[in-house]
Design a protein around this motif. Structure first.
Motif, PDB file in Angstrom:
ATOM      1  N   ALA A  72     -35.146  -1.509 155.215  1.00 41.30           N
ATOM      2  CA  ALA A  72     -33.648  -2.274 155.013  1.00 41.30           C
ATOM      3  C   ALA A  72     -33.208  -3.413 156.611  1.00 41.30           C
ATOM      4  O   ALA A  72     -32.339  -3.509 156.129  1.00 41.30           O
ATOM      5  N   LYS A  73     -34.036  -3.731 157.261  1.00 41.89           N
ATOM      6  CA  LYS A  73     -33.841  -4.285 158.592  1.00 41.89           C
ATOM      7  C   LYS A  73     -34.224  -5.506 157.866  1.00 41.89           C
ATOM      8  O   LYS A  73     -34.055  -6.957 157.800  1.00 41.89           O
ATOM      9  N   VAL A  74     -35.262  -5.901 156.193  1.00 39.22           N
ATOM     10  CA  VAL A  74     -35.281  -6.953 155.375  1.00 39.22           C
ATOM     11  C   VAL A  74     -34.231  -7.772 155.081  1.00 39.22           C
ATOM     12  O   VAL A  74     -33.437  -9.038 154.782  1.00 39.22           O
ATOM     13  N   GLU A  75     -33.626  -6.306 154.463  1.00 35.92           N
ATOM     14  CA  GLU A  75     -32.517  -6.430 153.949  1.00 35.92           C
ATOM     15  C   GLU A  75     -31.316  -6.908 154.941  1.00 35.92           C
ATOM     16  O   GLU A  75     -30.145  -8.134 154.024  1.00 35.92           O
ATOM     17  N   GLU A  76     -31.298  -6.695 155.923  1.00 38.06           N
ATOM     18  CA  GLU A  76     -30.224  -6.697 156.781  1.00 38.06           C
ATOM     19  C   GLU A  76     -30.049  -8.692 156.802  1.00 38.06           C
ATOM     20  O   GLU A  76     -29.253  -9.350 156.976  1.00 38.06           O
ATOM     21  N   MET A  77     -31.372  -8.862 157.225  1.00 40.78           N
ATOM     22  CA  MET A  77     -31.554  -9.889 158.141  1.00 40.78           C
ATOM     23  C   MET A  77     -31.315 -11.244 156.805  1.00 40.78           C
ATOM     24  O   MET A  77     -31.185 -11.895 157.065  1.00 40.78           O
ATOM     25  N   HIS A  78     -31.698 -10.675 155.404  1.00 38.86           N
ATOM     26  CA  HIS A  78     -31.910 -11.695 153.761  1.00 38.86           C
ATOM     27  C   HIS A  78     -30.692 -11.691 153.831  1.00 38.86           C
ATOM     28  O   HIS A  78     -30.277 -12.459 153.143  1.00 38.86           O
ATOM     29  N   ALA A  79     -29.557 -11.007 154.114  1.00 37.57           N
ATOM     30  CA  ALA A  79     -28.337 -10.395 153.737  1.00 37.57           C
ATOM     31  C   ALA A  79     -27.574 -12.244 154.541  1.00 37.57           C
ATOM     32  O   ALA A  79     -26.638 -12.291 154.384  1.00 37.57           O
ATOM     33  N   VAL A  80     -28.229 -12.049 155.859  1.00 30.61           N
ATOM     34  CA  VAL A  80     -27.499 -13.138 156.985  1.00 30.61           C
ATOM     35  C   VAL A  80     -28.250 -14.589 156.619  1.00 30.61           C
ATOM     36  O   VAL A  80     -27.082 -15.640 156.372  1.00 30.61           O
ATOM     37  N   ALA A  81     -29.153 -14.519 156.276  1.00 27.46           N
ATOM     38  CA  ALA A  81     -29.543 -15.761 155.956  1.00 27.46           C
ATOM     39  C   ALA A  81     -29.458 -16.548 154.044  1.00 27.46           C
ATOM     40  O   ALA A  81     -28.959 -17.583 154.435  1.00 27.46           O
ATOM     41  N   VAL A  82     -28.827 -15.802 153.328  1.00 26.31           N
ATOM     42  CA  VAL A  82     -28.371 -16.283 151.955  1.00 26.31           C
ATOM     43  C   VAL A  82     -27.742 -16.798 152.131  1.00 26.31           C
ATOM     44  O   VAL A  82     -27.358 -18.279 151.445  1.00 26.31           O
ATOM     45  N   PRO A  83     -26.045 -16.122 152.430  1.00 33.26           N
ATOM     46  CA  PRO A  83     -24.557 -16.919 151.967  1.00 33.26           C
ATOM     47  C   PRO A  83     -25.284 -18.460 153.752  1.00 33.26           C
ATOM     48  O   PRO A  83     -24.787 -19.625 153.394  1.00 33.26           O
ATOM     49  N   LEU A  84     -25.700 -18.492 154.765  1.00 39.04           N
ATOM     50  CA  LEU A  84     -26.055 -20.024 155.304  1.00 39.04           C
ATOM     51  C   LEU A  84     -27.074 -20.790 154.100  1.00 39.04           C
ATOM     52  O   LEU A  84     -26.758 -22.253 154.815  1.00 39.04           O
ATOM     53  N   ASN A  85     -28.090 -20.239 153.774  1.00 38.68           N
ATOM     54  CA  ASN A  85     -28.981 -21.332 152.831  1.00 38.68           C
ATOM     55  C   ASN A  85     -27.540 -21.556 152.041  1.00 38.68           C
ATOM     56  O   ASN A  85     -27.802 -22.984 151.386  1.00 38.68           O
ATOM     57  N   ASN A  86     -26.864 -20.746 151.180  1.00 40.47           N
ATOM     58  CA  ASN A  86     -25.626 -21.646 150.279  1.00 40.47           C
ATOM     59  C   ASN A  86     -25.128 -22.268 150.595  1.00 40.47           C
ATOM     60  O   ASN A  86     -24.859 -23.942 150.202  1.00 40.47           O
TER      61      ASN A  86
END
Length: 217
Positions: free
Chosen positions: A117-131
């Protein structure tokens, strides 16, 4: 002794051998039961723990790939080259999704689910920024893209990688624990087999002695 001496010699020998064979069958049953436990733990290591470690590492590699390709886009000016990097990013994201799907199905413990769940939370933040970084890079807005990369994208990616590192450490520890349990089971089984083997020899010798005594009187 009186009742034993009344039996025929063949019957006495048969009873003695039967007792020894019964004991050896008991030893074999205990051995098979212990080996079954060892096999179960080894299968868990190979087909579960190691798979989860591999999937978590695959997710790590995918995120690193996306980060590298995104940084290269920021430095590029040729549109064809940038589009090629975008394809690579899409492929890396597919690898991430595939690995995550496998990992999600296999993670069953509370601690494992919390780490995922922690991975998913952090990844959800990183993806829009990467886009957002990709959009700026494709528009050749290098200065804005670089600023975003340094201030937001980089920290978000590092946080996601750290969460995945925790998952890898957790699954590796579980594999090591399962391996230690299998080793302990083996040591217990070996000690038990040696002890019971010695006892079987002593039992056979005792039966032989009593049988001989009953014959010679």
């Amino acid at each position: 002794m009186t009742s034993l001496s009344n039996l025929k010699i063949g019957t006495r020998l048969g009873l003695g051998f039967a007792a020894v064979l019964l004991f050896l069958a008991l030893v074999a049953g205990l051995a098979l039961n212990s080996l079954g436990g060892i096999q179960e733990r080894l299968e868990r290591i190979v087909h579960d723990n190691n798979v989860k470690v591999a999937m978590a590492n695959k997710m790590l590699d995918s995120i690193r790939d996306v980060s590298i390709y995104g940084g290269e886009i920021v430095l590029m000016t040729d549109e064809a080259s940038m589009r090629e990097q975008v394809k690579k990013i899409a492929a890396a994201r597919e690898r991430f999704a595939e690995a995550k799907a496998v990992l999600t199905k296999r993670v069953t413990t509370g601690a494992g689910k919390a780490l995922l769940a922690k991975v998913e939370e952090m990844h959800a933040v990183a993806v829009p920024l990467n886009n957002q970084l990709l959009e700026l890079g494709l528009q050749n807005k290098s200065q804005e893209a670089t600023e975003l990369l340094v201030k937001k994208v980089g920290p978000a990616v590092r946080t996601t990688l750290a969460a995945l590192d925790d998952m890898v450490d957790h699954q590796t520890k579980r594999a090591e624990e399962a391996s230690a349990e299998a080793t302990a089971d083996y040591e217990r089984t070996r000690t038990l087999m040696l002890g019971l083997g010695v006892f079987a020899v002593l039992l056979g010798a005792a039966i032989a002695w009593f049988t001989t005594r009953s014959i010679t009187g």
